[in-house]
Enzyme design. Structure first.
Site, PDB file in Angstrom:
ATOM      1  N   GLY A 158       0.831  -1.202   0.000  1.00 44.23           N
ATOM      2  CA  GLY A 158       0.000   0.000   0.000  1.00 44.23           C
ATOM      3  C   GLY A 158       0.866   1.252   0.000  1.00 44.23           C
ATOM      4  O   GLY A 158       2.097   1.179  -0.079  1.00 44.23           O
ATOM      5  N   PHE A 159       0.189   2.360   0.106  1.00 42.31           N
ATOM      6  CA  PHE A 159       0.875   3.657  -0.001  1.00 42.31           C
ATOM      7  C   PHE A 159       1.894   3.862   1.132  1.00 42.31           C
ATOM      8  O   PHE A 159       3.100   4.013   0.877  1.00 42.31           O
ATOM      9  CB  PHE A 159      -0.223   4.738  -0.029  1.00 42.31           C
ATOM     10  CG  PHE A 159       0.215   6.097   0.348  1.00 42.31           C
ATOM     11  CD1 PHE A 159       1.255   6.722  -0.316  1.00 42.31           C
ATOM     12  CD2 PHE A 159      -0.434   6.780   1.380  1.00 42.31           C
ATOM     13  CE1 PHE A 159       1.649   8.003   0.036  1.00 42.31           C
ATOM     14  CE2 PHE A 159      -0.052   8.051   1.730  1.00 42.31           C
ATOM     15  CZ  PHE A 159       0.998   8.662   1.068  1.00 42.31           C
ATOM     16  N   ASP A 216       0.842  -8.941   1.462  1.00 38.60           N
ATOM     17  CA  ASP A 216      -0.232  -8.068   0.998  1.00 38.60           C
ATOM     18  C   ASP A 216      -1.165  -8.903   0.128  1.00 38.60           C
ATOM     19  O   ASP A 216      -0.699  -9.705  -0.689  1.00 38.60           O
ATOM     20  CB  ASP A 216       0.359  -6.913   0.176  1.00 38.60           C
ATOM     21  CG  ASP A 216      -0.582  -5.729   0.081  1.00 38.60           C
ATOM     22  OD1 ASP A 216      -0.198  -4.630   0.524  1.00 38.60           O
ATOM     23  OD2 ASP A 216      -1.710  -5.896  -0.430  1.00 38.60           O
ATOM     24  N   LEU A 219       0.053  -2.904   8.990  1.00 41.15           N
ATOM     25  CA  LEU A 219      -0.611  -1.784   8.304  1.00 41.15           C
ATOM     26  C   LEU A 219      -1.805  -2.246   7.476  1.00 41.15           C
ATOM     27  O   LEU A 219      -2.568  -1.421   6.976  1.00 41.15           O
ATOM     28  CB  LEU A 219       0.382  -1.068   7.364  1.00 41.15           C
ATOM     29  CG  LEU A 219       1.696  -0.552   7.953  1.00 41.15           C
ATOM     30  CD1 LEU A 219       2.509   0.160   6.882  1.00 41.15           C
ATOM     31  CD2 LEU A 219       1.450   0.404   9.104  1.00 41.15           C
ATOM     32  N   TYR A 240     -15.561   1.679  10.757  1.00 40.30           N
ATOM     33  CA  TYR A 240     -14.107   1.662  10.612  1.00 40.30           C
ATOM     34  C   TYR A 240     -13.451   2.124  11.919  1.00 40.30           C
ATOM     35  O   TYR A 240     -12.548   1.464  12.450  1.00 40.30           O
ATOM     36  CB  TYR A 240     -13.731   2.576   9.438  1.00 40.30           C
ATOM     37  CG  TYR A 240     -12.264   2.766   9.214  1.00 40.30           C
ATOM     38  CD1 TYR A 240     -11.447   1.698   8.856  1.00 40.30           C
ATOM     39  CD2 TYR A 240     -11.684   4.025   9.345  1.00 40.30           C
ATOM     40  CE1 TYR A 240     -10.087   1.882   8.645  1.00 40.30           C
ATOM     41  CE2 TYR A 240     -10.327   4.217   9.131  1.00 40.30           C
ATOM     42  CZ  TYR A 240      -9.533   3.145   8.781  1.00 40.30           C
ATOM     43  OH  TYR A 240      -8.192   3.324   8.574  1.00 40.30           O
ATOM     44  N   LYS A 300     -11.203  -0.195  14.478  1.00 35.96           N
ATOM     45  CA  LYS A 300      -9.836   0.203  14.828  1.00 35.96           C
ATOM     46  C   LYS A 300      -9.712   0.417  16.336  1.00 35.96           C
ATOM     47  O   LYS A 300      -8.665   0.159  16.926  1.00 35.96           O
ATOM     48  CB  LYS A 300      -9.450   1.483  14.078  1.00 35.96           C
ATOM     49  CG  LYS A 300      -9.121   1.227  12.616  1.00 35.96           C
ATOM     50  CD  LYS A 300      -7.773   0.541  12.492  1.00 35.96           C
ATOM     51  CE  LYS A 300      -7.268   0.513  11.076  1.00 35.96           C
ATOM     52  NZ  LYS A 300      -5.974  -0.170  10.963  1.00 35.96           N
TER      53      LYS A 300
END
Ligand code: UDP
Length: 322
Positions: free
Chosen positions: A11-12, A32, A77, A150, A154
């Site tokens: 990812g980013f 990933d 992540l 979300y 989290k």
């Protein structure tokens, strides 16, 4: 040399972290499922002899057990990217976040590894106790409003990480990421800055949601990577939650104007009502500023890349790719 396992490393943020750790001389394993991450993000270093990509899900416990066994540090992540995807696939969002973190924490605890868990500034929800400090209250909306799933998932991750620290002495650091931006961030998942830059470069209208008075603080991904790499190295940070971001605030309308000016774009600015951008039930946060005292106490102060410079670097990246 240490070995770092990065879940969601295609990812980013993960790809920037991987590149930086390789540059520091470490070995990096990325796992990933490539649902939103992309091999393209790894292109600059995927042939590096100390780099390995595993295409699999963190929910594959057998595979994760092997990889955790090889790692000294784990950066967890892997999660869901962007508000739009949370609204589209709430079951997957909740299950991946809660179950994925459960797997990572359990395996790391069994094998005595150091873990970093990526959380989010979304957990502050609609709180108006600005700036948001780690000990402040969460103020989430109703369960009928999908966006909050979300934040809630989290928050469970955070509870679980802190519980592992207290009950099993797991070496774990939690970071609440505020809006993080930079090259490689895809416009596809709706994030505002890559979207505005893409729109400005292609002459499309810049889509400002609502009246654009909502404010955010954007932090350069390189500064985020600098901070999170250091947080995991210091045992006095274990069992703590840290805000990670910038406190330079800008309204979304100002952001659109600055992107246009920096790029010299003739694009118009168009105002899109929230119910058309997301759904009828959508609730946005008017402001979101991190209190960075705890982070600064742990790491010292660092001069961050300023927003105009960020816009320039992102525009260069998109032009080079075009
Ligand atoms: N936004 C916008 N236009 C877009 C995409 C997003 O005005 O094309 C707004 C969005 O409604 C929010 C802010 O920009 O108020 C930041 O959105 P983003 O999804 O980047 O991050 P968030 O802070 O919501 O997690």
């Amino acid at each position: 040399m240490d070995t770092y396992l990065i879940t969601g490393g295609a990812g980013f943020i993960g790809s920037h972290l991987a590149e930086s750790l390789l540059g520091d001389g470490h070995a990096v394993i990325v796992i990933d499922d490539l649902s939103t991450g992309s091999v393209d993000n790894l292109r600059a270093f995927c042939a590096h002899p100390r780099f390995e990509l595993v295409h699999d899900s963190v929910l594959n416990e057998r595979r994760m057990g092997e990889l955790v066994g090889r790692a000294d540090f784990i950066f967890h992540l892997a999660a869901v990217v962007g508000v739009a995807r949370v609204l589209e696939s709430p079951i997957r969002t909740i299950q991946n976040i809660v179950h994925g973190t459960d797997v990572v924490l359990r395996l790391a605890s069994e094998q005595n590894k150091v873990v970093f868990v990526a959380s989010t500034s979304e957990v502050y929800g609609k709180s108006n106790q600005l700036p948001f400090s780690e000990g402040g209250d969460m103020q989430l909306g109703a369960t009928s409003k999908g966006r909050w799933s979300y934040a809630c998932a989290k928050a469970i991750d955070e509870f679980l990480a802190l519980a592992y620290f207290r009950e099993r002495q797991l070496a774990v650091v939690v970071a609440r990421h505020f809006n993080t931006v930079g090259p490689r961030q895809s416009a596809r998942y709706g994030m505002v800055l890559p979207r505005f830059i893409e729109q400005a470069l292609s002459g499309q209208p810049l889509t400002v949601h609502g009246d654009g008075s909502q404010q955010r603080c954007f932090c350069y991904v390189g500064d985020v990577v600098w901070a999170i790499k250091r947080l995991v190295l210091e045992p006095s940070n274990y069992g703590k939650v840290f805000n990670v971001g910038s406190a330079e605030e800008v309204s979304i309308l100002q952001l659109a104007q600055r992107v246009k000016a920096k790029i010299g774009s003739a694009s118009e600015i168009s105002f899109v009502p929230y119910h058309l951008a997301y759904d009828n039930n959508f609730e946005d946060m008017p402001r979101r500023i991190p209190d960075l005292q705890r982070l600064h106490a742990a790491l010292g102060f660092r001069r961050l890349v300023r927003l105009d410079e960020i816009i320039e670097r992102m525009a260069e990246h998109y032009l080079a790719r075009a």
